[in-house]
Design an enzyme around this catalytic site. Structure first.
Site, mmCIF file in Angstrom:
data_model
loop_
_atom_site.group_PDB
_atom_site.id
_atom_site.type_symbol
_atom_site.label_atom_id
_atom_site.label_comp_id
_atom_site.label_asym_id
_atom_site.label_seq_id
_atom_site.Cartn_x
_atom_site.Cartn_y
_atom_site.Cartn_z
ATOM 1 N N ARG A 92 -26.068 9.085 22.179
ATOM 2 C CA ARG A 92 -26.765 8.334 21.148
ATOM 3 C C ARG A 92 -27.516 7.134 21.721
ATOM 4 O O ARG A 92 -28.724 6.986 21.501
ATOM 5 C CB ARG A 92 -25.711 7.871 20.150
ATOM 6 N N THR A 93 -26.827 6.311 22.460
ATOM 7 C CA THR A 93 -27.452 5.092 22.982
ATOM 8 C C THR A 93 -28.529 5.432 24.005
ATOM 9 O O THR A 93 -29.617 4.853 24.010
ATOM 10 C CB THR A 93 -26.380 4.181 23.622
ATOM 11 N N LYS A 120 -20.755 7.139 46.801
ATOM 12 C CA LYS A 120 -20.639 7.076 48.266
ATOM 13 C C LYS A 120 -20.378 5.654 48.750
ATOM 14 O O LYS A 120 -20.563 5.355 49.918
ATOM 15 C CB LYS A 120 -21.928 7.601 48.918
ATOM 16 N N ARG A 157 -25.823 1.626 31.109
ATOM 17 C CA ARG A 157 -24.437 1.654 30.639
ATOM 18 C C ARG A 157 -23.542 1.980 31.816
ATOM 19 O O ARG A 157 -23.887 2.790 32.683
ATOM 20 C CB ARG A 157 -24.249 2.687 29.527
ATOM 21 N N HIS A 185 -22.068 -4.971 24.421
ATOM 22 C CA HIS A 185 -23.031 -3.934 24.040
ATOM 23 C C HIS A 185 -24.029 -4.625 23.120
ATOM 24 O O HIS A 185 -24.074 -4.350 21.921
ATOM 25 C CB HIS A 185 -22.291 -2.802 23.324
#
Lengths: 336, 336, 336
Positions: free
Chosen positions: A58-59, A87, A108, A136
């Site tokens: 969604r985001t 890595k 995110r 957020h």
């Protein structure tokens, strides 16, 4: 030129009332494009680095769509296994490199503070799309923007608002951020309805008190609420030590049409950060509310595109040029 | 019309000095677009098939960004599990099908020779983005292009260069390819600093000798080096039979500011193919070098976009038309 | 304005002869763009939500490319783990949210009926890109469109066609759908060649009979066939209870150049839904047929782009405006 030009958006703490007003004013001007009444290509040639080291359909899609609707391109990365981070590359190096491939970054990441750390290496503005349990900010902005629009529909503004927040208020990142933003306004009343163990943290309560607002605390959905907004939150299973612990709280703060009618006034707007769990045993926000015109949960996600368009336009300094790159839309169908 | 029109880019072996000059000349013309001084849409409507059957965020995004900056679109595939290859489809079939969906293909795959095999079925030019231990020609080109630009900053050209290559020179695909390309120039001096077991392969040493260049071999970072370039490579753990074996070599060829000052002259440019491992026990290229103006590692990745834009323009025959599709850039912020 | 404006494409059952004629007429107009003779930007600013909750590189990229070739942007989601569906979100909610981020949706999902369920929550037209064992209507359309074009090359039309379908006809979704579509035409002759246990289901046989067409059933590839089309299907291992069970049928209905020459007339067109398994023990459609000009399998996938462009144009109501947004293509190379 706005204060947002070239700046990172990392936390709701960086916003004051003036900042929010600016963002929302720009968001308002974006509706003509999300409704496909017009097309703009102001960001033609600009590239969004859409970095979702933790998946969130969604985001992620909302950020990407917002950038496309301004005429820009999106280069996307999903999942940490695809990444040099696996890595041993530092966030600083990743940021230095990937910021050379884009004009703005939405990111995110599962770790608190990671987006801020990343932003220190980035040569372009970074927008926090959620850093684990921490922040957020675009969700908080779209929640607040939704409240503003829903209240405007009833000829009201945010000052004097009464908001009920229901469910898991301890681990619910969205209600913390929204409460902080609401503290910037005047005469807000909060009603917090949560099991004692999952109540609103003290530092949020202190923020509310220090800002001169009022709150009530209840441990169950009892009585009549004259709330303008009922903000329901998901029992986030992954925040609990076990599924059993999570299940103890499931359904205790359920909302359905009958419960809504019993406890809330007829104009109370229902919000939720989504996704809502629709499985039979979830009972957080029942589907029988889908016909209720006050259910604003899908207007919230629609508003997310407007707010993210505004942030991109401001970060890249084109908020006043969007209209100059407007053109007609030739296709016939859109339901928004 | 250039020799690159419609051609695959599979190996550094296909380049002579004239080819490299052409590519770099085109790359130079791309800087105005990567700096966002202008926008071009010369490849509007063209589609890049960005096929990363082995993940590599940096290389994948760099190819995608390069194509977007020319005005083209990118259709991306990441990971072999998403692919019909997993159902037993041949690379030939995959290539026949996917080349019908794009105008040019960039491809990474874990198996040596796979991109060449794929290219035989492809109806559009394919650019090798790394085929396992075999080749990664665009990395070699961006390394060489970086050397050219760094030397030009000091009013030098590549002829007469002294380059030190440090670390794992046996499994380091990038140093093999770069050494081959440097052999096209005049009077190159190579210093190879690696544990005996991880030394530069004989066939590269033969190539160097046959081309009339000189090399020295050392098994540790001892003494003074008047190298123009120090090319550091990662101990690639996955090339070793075990983590223990890999750890034996970790840190033995470390570079940090103190070691740099002790062994190299003050203008020695530091390069690295990235990612560098920044974990505490990695010690391949310390973060304290980040303030050193000779650290060119992030200029390398930036240059990768220029080189890939040049290859796309040449493969599609628009290298002389890019400027005709230029327009102004309306947004204000870019740090590149 | 066509009947397709704003409509979902969920099943081949929704098509009559008139609908198919409309789609194919629009598809014909798209060839100038897939051949890169011209560029169109009629869907500039439109966004395709390309939702592949079950991976399928070929179908996903084909939809994305089709949309890009009309000038639109693509926001993509691959794999169910990336999705809120994994947190218990209903398809209805997912659809309500994601449809707010796009103008049209193409969706693949492993569960039968899922795309239809999704479409009920969607505010934009949804195109079924395959819902498990149920439907894959765009594959059926591209198969039929290929038959039409291949026959036209031999100055024939679909009426009076003789088609042989070979292999696994029980679990082969594509042959069921194609048979249904062919029933809309006149005087079709079907020859079904399959092991008894994997024969064409009775309901398809009934459909054929009820529509006044004829069929023959054979349990092996014996004798001479005057078929215009030989449609070969893959032994879909995942449809069998075990690998052993699947292996029993492998190779029994193999087609290679020698078998083709023995059983079919020289103009019989060979089709296959792809991917074909090219591993040594697969033997479904041998690589020695690659030089056979009647092998239409890669023309099929190319045609898929044309058909999907037509569906997008029709769903968004721009089928008559595509040409108005045409421009010249500046790049030189294309092999299509």
């Amino acid at each position: 030129m706005s204060r947002f030009l070239g700046q990172h958006i990392l936390s709701v703490n960086q916003f004051d009332l003036d900042a929010i007003t600016q963002i929302f004013n720009v968001a308002d001007t974006m509706q003509v494009y999300t409704r496909r009444e017009k097309r703009t290509t102001v960001l033609d040639g600009a590239i969004l680095g859409n970095l979702f080291f933790e998946p969130s359909t969604r985001t992620r899609v909302s950020f990407g769509t917002a950038f496309n609707l301004l005429g820009g391109e999106v280069r996307e990365t999903v999942g940490v296994s695809n990444s040099a981070l696996a890595k041993g590359e530092s966030l600083y190096d990743t940021a230095r490199v990937l910021s050379g491939y884009s004009d703005v970054i939405a990111m995110r990441h599962p770790d608190a503070g990671s987006v801020e750390e990343f932003s220190k290496g980035s040569r372009v503005p970074c927008i926090n799309g959620g850093d684990g349990p921490n922040e957020h900010p675009t969700q908080a902005l779209l929640d607040l923007y939704t409240i503003k629009k829903e209240l405007a529909f009833h000829q009201r503004d945010i000052n004097g608002l009464h908001i009920a927040m229901v469910g898991d208020l301890k681990f619910g990142r969205t209600v913390h951020s929204l409460a902080k933003l609401l503290c910037l306004f005047k005469d807000i009343r909060f009603t917090f309805i949560a099991p004692t163990e999952l109540g609103m943290p003290d530092y949020i309560l202190d923020t509310i008190t220090n800002a001169g607002h009022q709150f009530n605390i209840q441990d169950s959905l009892d009585g009549q609420f004259d709330a303008d907004i009922c903000y329901q939150t998901r029992v986030q299973e992954e925040r609990f030590p076990s599924k059993e612990e999570a299940n103890k709280y499931r359904g205790k703060f359920r909302l359905n049409q009958a419960i809504y009618t019993q406890h809330f006034k007829s104009k109370t707007v229902i919000m939720h950060p989504l996704p809502r769990d629709s499985r039979a045993d979830a009972n957080e926000l029942d589907n029988d509310l889908n016909q209720n015109p006050n259910l604003a949960i899908f207007r919230q996600t629609d508003n997310g595109v407007l707010v993210r368009m505004a942030l991109f336009a401001l970060a890249l300094g084109v908020e006043n040029k969007v209209k100059d790159y407007e053109r007609a839309v030739p296709w016939h169908y859109h339901s928004n």
